[in-house]
Scaffold this motif. Structure first.
Motif, PDB file in Angstrom:
ATOM      1  N   TYR A  49       0.859  -1.175   0.000  1.00  0.00           N
ATOM      2  CA  TYR A  49       0.000   0.000   0.000  1.00  0.00           C
ATOM      3  C   TYR A  49       0.902   1.234   0.000  1.00  0.00           C
ATOM      4  O   TYR A  49       1.782   1.353   0.852  1.00  0.00           O
ATOM      5  CB  TYR A  49      -0.876   0.034   1.243  1.00  0.00           C
ATOM      6  CG  TYR A  49      -1.880  -1.096   1.335  1.00  0.00           C
ATOM      7  CD1 TYR A  49      -3.171  -0.936   0.846  1.00  0.00           C
ATOM      8  CD2 TYR A  49      -1.525  -2.307   1.916  1.00  0.00           C
ATOM      9  CE1 TYR A  49      -4.089  -1.963   0.941  1.00  0.00           C
ATOM     10  CE2 TYR A  49      -2.440  -3.340   2.015  1.00  0.00           C
ATOM     11  CZ  TYR A  49      -3.724  -3.160   1.535  1.00  0.00           C
ATOM     12  OH  TYR A  49      -4.622  -4.190   1.633  1.00  0.00           O
ATOM     13  N   GLU A  51       1.442   5.458   0.236  1.00  0.00           N
ATOM     14  CA  GLU A  51       0.816   6.657   0.811  1.00  0.00           C
ATOM     15  C   GLU A  51       0.096   7.442  -0.274  1.00  0.00           C
ATOM     16  O   GLU A  51      -0.996   7.951  -0.069  1.00  0.00           O
ATOM     17  CB  GLU A  51       1.875   7.525   1.483  1.00  0.00           C
ATOM     18  CG  GLU A  51       2.474   6.880   2.712  1.00  0.00           C
ATOM     19  CD  GLU A  51       3.680   7.637   3.240  1.00  0.00           C
ATOM     20  OE1 GLU A  51       4.020   8.715   2.692  1.00  0.00           O
ATOM     21  OE2 GLU A  51       4.293   7.145   4.202  1.00  0.00           O
ATOM     22  N   GLU A 108       3.086   2.731   2.879  1.00  0.00           N
ATOM     23  CA  GLU A 108       2.223   2.906   4.043  1.00  0.00           C
ATOM     24  C   GLU A 108       2.193   1.638   4.888  1.00  0.00           C
ATOM     25  O   GLU A 108       2.360   1.669   6.099  1.00  0.00           O
ATOM     26  CB  GLU A 108       0.812   3.262   3.573  1.00  0.00           C
ATOM     27  CG  GLU A 108      -0.148   3.617   4.667  1.00  0.00           C
ATOM     28  CD  GLU A 108      -1.465   4.065   4.082  1.00  0.00           C
ATOM     29  OE1 GLU A 108      -2.430   3.274   4.142  1.00  0.00           O
ATOM     30  OE2 GLU A 108      -1.525   5.190   3.562  1.00  0.00           O
ATOM     31  N   ARG A 109       1.960   0.487   4.222  1.00  0.00           N
ATOM     32  CA  ARG A 109       1.955  -0.800   4.902  1.00  0.00           C
ATOM     33  C   ARG A 109       2.006  -1.910   3.857  1.00  0.00           C
ATOM     34  O   ARG A 109       1.873  -1.649   2.662  1.00  0.00           O
ATOM     35  CB  ARG A 109       0.741  -0.975   5.814  1.00  0.00           C
ATOM     36  CG  ARG A 109      -0.583  -0.985   5.102  1.00  0.00           C
ATOM     37  CD  ARG A 109      -1.742  -0.983   6.126  1.00  0.00           C
ATOM     38  NE  ARG A 109      -3.009  -0.873   5.461  1.00  0.00           N
ATOM     39  CZ  ARG A 109      -3.820  -1.888   5.186  1.00  0.00           C
ATOM     40  NH1 ARG A 109      -3.467  -3.115   5.535  1.00  0.00           N
ATOM     41  NH2 ARG A 109      -4.963  -1.694   4.583  1.00  0.00           N
TER      42      ARG A 109
END
Length: 130
Positions: A49, A51, A108-109
Motif C-alpha cells: 500500500y 501513501e 504505508e503498509r
C-alpha cells in the motif's frame, strides 16, 4: 526442436527468432530453476500500500535494490503494488520485511502472502495468439 515440430530447418528458426528479438516481440529467454534445489525455500507475495500513487516510481526504484524481489507489478484493487519475493528461509523474509521495506519512503503498509506450493506455471501459448 522447433524446426522438427514445424518441419523447417534450424537456421530458419534461428533467423525468425532473431527477427522477433529485434522487433521486441521476444524480450529474452529464461531457465526454469528448481529453487528448492539451490536453497530457496520461501516464495511469497507482498501487497504494498502506498501513501500516494504518485510515489510508485520512487518506491519501485527502491524495491529494485532488493535482489530477492523478482517481480513487481503496479496494480488496481486493494494494493498499489504487488511483489513476488524469493527467500532462502522465513528469517530472510522477516529481515527484508522489517529492515528493508519498512524504511522505504512512501510505503504505508504491506501484506505478505506465503506460497505453500506452486501448482503450475506456464507461458502463454503463442501459436494460438498469433
Amino acid at each position: 526442436e522447433l524446426g522438427k515440430k514445424l518441419f523447417v530447418s534450424g537456421g530458419t528458426i534461428h533467423v525468425r527468432i532473431k527477427k522477433l528479438h529485434e522487433m521486441g516481440v521476444i524480450k529474452g529467454t529464461r531457465l526454469q530453476v528448481n529453487l528448492r534445489a539451490i536453497g530457496y525455500d520461501v516464495l511469497a507475495f507482498i501487497g504494498i500500500y502506498l501513501e500516494k500513487s504518485s510515489l510508485y516510481e520512487n518506491v519501485a526504484k527502491q524495491l529494485l535494490k532488493i535482489p530477492q524481489i523478482v517481480r513487481l507489478n503496479y496494480t488496481t484493487g486493494s494494493y498499489s503494488m504487488f511483489a513476488e519475493i524469493i527467500c532462502k528461509d522465513s528469517g530472510e523474509l522477516r529481515k527484508i520485511l522489517q529492515d528493508d521495506l519498512q524504511h522505504i519512503k512512501g510505503i504505508e503498509r504491506t501484506e505478505t502472502i506465503i506460497s505453500l506450493e506452486e501448482s503450475f506455471s506456464r507461458p502463454i501459448n503463442v501459436s494460438e495468439v498469433m
